[in-house]
Design a protein around this motif. Structure first.
Motif, PDB file in Angstrom:
ATOM      1  N   TYR B  54       1.273   8.284   5.616  1.00 27.44           N
ATOM      2  CA  TYR B  54       1.735   9.200   4.569  1.00 27.44           C
ATOM      3  C   TYR B  54       3.050   9.827   5.026  1.00 27.44           C
ATOM      4  CZ  TYR B  54      -2.627   8.990   1.936  1.00 27.44           C
ATOM      5  OH  TYR B  54      -3.673   8.573   1.174  1.00 27.44           O
ATOM      6  N   THR B  56       5.799  10.807   3.628  1.00 29.66           N
ATOM      7  CA  THR B  56       6.589  11.797   2.882  1.00 29.66           C
ATOM      8  C   THR B  56       5.810  13.067   2.594  1.00 29.66           C
ATOM      9  OG1 THR B  56       5.961  10.707   0.824  1.00 29.66           O
ATOM     10  CG2 THR B  56       8.077  10.104   1.781  1.00 29.66           C
ATOM     11  N   GLU B  61       2.065  11.777   8.102  1.00 28.09           N
ATOM     12  CA  GLU B  61       1.227  11.007   9.021  1.00 28.09           C
ATOM     13  C   GLU B  61       1.856   9.635   9.192  1.00 28.09           C
ATOM     14  OE1 GLU B  61      -3.259  11.402   8.744  1.00 28.09           O
ATOM     15  OE2 GLU B  61      -2.615  12.299   6.869  1.00 28.09           O
ATOM     16  N   LEU B 142      -2.774  -8.839  -7.270  1.00 30.49           N
ATOM     17  CA  LEU B 142      -1.758  -8.550  -6.255  1.00 30.49           C
ATOM     18  C   LEU B 142      -2.468  -8.147  -4.977  1.00 30.49           C
ATOM     19  CD1 LEU B 142       0.607  -6.441  -8.510  1.00 30.49           C
ATOM     20  CD2 LEU B 142       0.905  -8.808  -7.852  1.00 30.49           C
ATOM     21  N   LEU B 220       6.637  -7.644  -0.788  1.00 31.50           N
ATOM     22  CA  LEU B 220       6.870  -6.389  -1.502  1.00 31.50           C
ATOM     23  C   LEU B 220       6.383  -6.515  -2.938  1.00 31.50           C
ATOM     24  CD1 LEU B 220       8.233  -3.593  -1.273  1.00 31.50           C
ATOM     25  CD2 LEU B 220      10.337  -4.638  -2.066  1.00 31.50           C
ATOM     26  N   GLY B 224       0.709  -6.115  -3.198  1.00 28.97           N
ATOM     27  CA  GLY B 224       0.008  -4.969  -3.763  1.00 28.97           C
ATOM     28  C   GLY B 224       0.491  -3.640  -3.225  1.00 28.97           C
ATOM     29  N   GLY B 225       0.815  -3.587  -1.933  1.00 30.37           N
ATOM     30  CA  GLY B 225       1.463  -2.399  -1.393  1.00 30.37           C
ATOM     31  C   GLY B 225       0.563  -1.225  -1.067  1.00 30.37           C
ATOM     32  N   ALA B 226      -0.737  -1.431  -0.914  1.00 31.58           N
ATOM     33  CA  ALA B 226      -1.607  -0.316  -0.556  1.00 31.58           C
ATOM     34  C   ALA B 226      -1.710  -0.215   0.966  1.00 31.58           C
ATOM     35  CB  ALA B 226      -2.993  -0.507  -1.154  1.00 31.58           C
ATOM     36  N   ALA B 227      -1.335   0.941   1.519  1.00 33.26           N
ATOM     37  CA  ALA B 227      -1.327   1.104   2.969  1.00 33.26           C
ATOM     38  C   ALA B 227      -2.718   1.444   3.476  1.00 33.26           C
ATOM     39  CB  ALA B 227      -0.330   2.181   3.380  1.00 33.26           C
ATOM     40  N   MET B 228      -3.626   0.504   3.412  1.00 32.58           N
ATOM     41  CA  MET B 228      -4.962   0.727   3.977  1.00 32.58           C
ATOM     42  C   MET B 228      -5.410  -0.542   4.663  1.00 32.58           C
ATOM     43  SD  MET B 228      -7.644   0.051   1.051  1.00 32.58           S
ATOM     44  CE  MET B 228      -7.585  -1.455   0.095  1.00 32.58           C
ATOM     45  N   PRO B 236      -5.494  -5.243  -1.820  1.00 33.54           N
ATOM     46  CA  PRO B 236      -4.039  -5.116  -1.701  1.00 33.54           C
ATOM     47  C   PRO B 236      -3.651  -4.607  -0.317  1.00 33.54           C
ATOM     48  CG  PRO B 236      -4.942  -3.369  -3.078  1.00 33.54           C
ATOM     49  CD  PRO B 236      -6.060  -4.320  -2.795  1.00 33.54           C
ATOM     50  N   ARG B 238      -0.117  -3.741   2.562  1.00 34.26           N
ATOM     51  CA  ARG B 238       1.287  -3.340   2.647  1.00 34.26           C
ATOM     52  C   ARG B 238       1.846  -3.765   4.000  1.00 34.26           C
ATOM     53  NH1 ARG B 238       3.878   0.549  -0.175  1.00 34.26           N
ATOM     54  NH2 ARG B 238       5.612   1.648   0.768  1.00 34.26           N
ATOM     55  N   ALA B 246      10.728  -0.789   1.086  1.00 31.76           N
ATOM     56  CA  ALA B 246      10.434   0.147   0.003  1.00 31.76           C
ATOM     57  C   ALA B 246      10.863   1.568   0.347  1.00 31.76           C
ATOM     58  CB  ALA B 246       8.939   0.111  -0.326  1.00 31.76           C
TER      59      ALA B 246
END
Lengths: 279, 294
Positions: B54, B56, B61, B142, B220, B224-228, B236, B238, B246
């Motif tokens: 996280y 921003t 984090e 995605l 990109l 899917g871009g999910a940071a998990m 998805p 990232r 990004a």
């Protein structure tokens, strides 16, 4: 001597190139009627249309319009690489402080209103969500449509990259700055959100009113439909102004351009791009 | 006069040759300078093994473990796709295809390498992802699986082209000797030709991996871009490259977020460097074993 001809040719080419570079660089400075606009991808289509029409009227003015995001636009304004910064969020205090360090006061102009529509697949039986429910979905407290009155299906949450102005606006307007669930999909543009939601019956997403197509269904939020009237009046909870920022009061070509945007004709163009004109 | 010219050319080419070295050193230094403050400031274990990205938020984090896992997952997924296709087509082109087929197929596969990655990304997003979503009945197309498939297709020409070159470097005498001893075509291929080309084939696979792990635009758009940390192939993800692409635009220059993105870049660079070193070592060892001092 003949064997040096290749070398000499190269030398001449080199000098010619230099001369050419200096000449073109010089003429660009001399014209002075160049405007650069940079920033929010939300404002981009508006700025582009405005620039095209404006350049038709004023053939001696050359406007280049670029995207990059609100943050990039404002940063470019501060370091002097753009004349106008598009932004879909208000300038941050941090950015104002930075501008003042450089002896510059950013001038704010509201050019249009934008509503962030919350969209689902047309097959979704829901047509209404409260702001609380939207927040619960995006922060991860709710993961199945059945929990909020829909069908028993997993919710696919579609969000935007943290660099996007739409994300920042959504974060402020809908999430009260709480964290988006980590398993949310992130996409790079409004169109990509609409495309993703249109292709997945389980998805929920958000995008500017101007990007909606009939392949997605906008939801009412807190019983208010997302239309131009509710956005303009501020009744729709997820509405926001769109900005352009200039270095100090606009003057010269910049002022002419801004005046054109705020004119009745300019605001009509805003409407045609799917945003909400102020007039 | 002639001697002067010779010397001049020698210098010109020496400068050109060292230019890329200068670029390399410059890039590594820039990466280090920008990444070091973040690496010092952040707890290294928390940075690499932290589960939450996280950057921003306040407080931010910076845990890149989900991003690293994502990169590894899609890279190995891509390998599962591109190694069989790439090496299979290399074997076919070299061993089975006639001369005319060969002159058509190989350039065609190499054209695949020339397609811009954004086109692959768009293709994946608009056509492959909805298709995979429908076929597997999953909530969203995605995801890591789709990204692996597309990356695999993108890495195929690299693998195929280098593997085919390696096969063609095997001396004809090897094959002739094998056939003369009564081995059939299959035995010759499996027991003689492929082991002899082993170094080139391993190199092709490793370079294919470098291609996949460094690819940005496609993941990109498609991953899917999910940071998990993904629980399955159909979640998805990232990858590291997508994160840098990004977020670099918005990160304030010199901020911790900015430096962290450079640190991710540094890690990516180390990974591809490792791949290249392994590729070099493998090909050297094989060459020695075969007595091919090339």
């Amino acid at each position: 001597m003949k064997r040096f001809s290749l070398l000499r040719q190269t030398g001449i080419m080199f000098i010619l190139t230099l001369v050419l570079a200096v000449a073109t660089g010089g003429s660009a400075d001399a014209a002075g009627n160049e405007l650069t606009i940079k920033g929010s991808t939300t404002v981009l289509p508006v700025a582009q249309v405005m620039a095209e029409v404006f350049m038709d009227r004023n053939p001696d003015v050359d406007i280049s319009v670029q995207g990059g995001g609100s943050g990039v636009g404002i940063a470019s304004l501060l370091d002097g690489t753009t004349d106008i910064a598009d932004s879909s969020r208000k300038i941050k205090d941090k950015e104002i402080a930075k501008a003042e360090e450089k002896g510059m006061t950013p001038h704010e102009i509201v050019i249009a209103m934008d509503g962030i529509a919350v969209i689902v697949h047309p097959s979704n039986i829901l047509s209404y969500l409260s702001k609380e429910q939207i927040k619960a979905i995006y922060t991860g407290k709710v993961s199945n449509w059945a929990e909020i009155g829909g069908e028993d299906r997993k919710i696919v949450v579609v969000s935007r990259d943290t660099s996007s102005g739409t994300f920042e606006a959504f974060e402020n307007l809908a999430l009260d700055k709480e964290k988006v669930r980590p398993d949310a999909l992130t996409t790079a543009s409004n169109q990509a959100v609409v495309m993703t939601v249109a292709s997945s019956p389980n998805a929920i997403g958000y995008a500017g009113l101007g990007y909606l197509t009939d392949k997605v269904k906008p939801l009412r939020v807190d019983e208010v439909e997302c239309t131009r009237e509710t956005i303009l009046s501020g009744a729709y909870p997820l509405s926001r102004p769109l900005f352009m920022y200039t270095k100090g009061e606009p003057e010269g070509g910049t002022k002419l351009f801004i005046d054109f945007i705020l004119s009745e004709e300019g605001q009509k163009l805003v409407d045609e791009e799917g945003f909400v004109g102020l007039k | 006069m002639i001697r002067f010219r010779e010397r001049l050319y020698k210098w010109i080419f020496a400068v050109l040759a060292f230019a890329s070295l200068v670029f390399l050193v410059g890039i590594v230094l820039t990466l280090l300078i920008h990444a070091l403050p973040a690496l010092i400031q952040l707890n290294l274990t928390q940075f690499i093994f932290g589960h939450h990205w996280y950057p921003t938020y306040d407080p931010p984090e910076f845990g890149i473990f989900p991003l690293v896992v994502a990169s590894i997952l899609v890279t190995f997924g891509a390998m599962v796709v591109c190694v069989p296709i790439g090496i299979g087509s290399a074997l076919y082109i070299h061993e089975l295809a006639g001369h005319r087929q060969r002159t058509i197929i190989k350039p065609l596969i190499e054209i695949l390498a020339g397609i811009p990655s954004i086109v692959f990304g768009f293709f994946g997003m608009v056509i492959v992802a909805p298709f995979i979503q429908r076929v597997f009945g999953i909530p969203i197309g995605l995801n890591a699986f789709t990204a692996s498939v597309i990356l695999g297709i993108m890495a195929t020409p690299t693998v195929c082209s280098i593997a085919e070159d390696a096969l063609s470097f095997v001396p004809a005498s090897f094959r002739e000797a094998s056939l003369a001893l009564g081995a059939n075509r299959w035995q010759t291929l499996v027991k003689v030709v492929v082991p002899a080309a082993g170094s080139g084939i391993s190199t092709s696979i490793i370079l294919g991996m470098s291609r996949a792990v460094g690819e940005t635009m496609t993941v990109l758009m498609v991953a899917g871009g999910a940071a998990m940390i993904p629980k399955s192939l159909f979640d998805p993800v990232r990858p590291m490259t997508a994160t840098i692409a990004a977020e670099m635009g918005e990160a304030v220059m010199g901020s911790l977020h900015f430096q962290t993105l450079f640190a991710i870049g540094l890690i990516l660079f180390l990974i591809t460097l490792l791949f290249n070193v392994i590729a070099e070592m493998v090909s050297r060892r094989f060459r020695l074993k075969l007595g091919l001092g090339r």
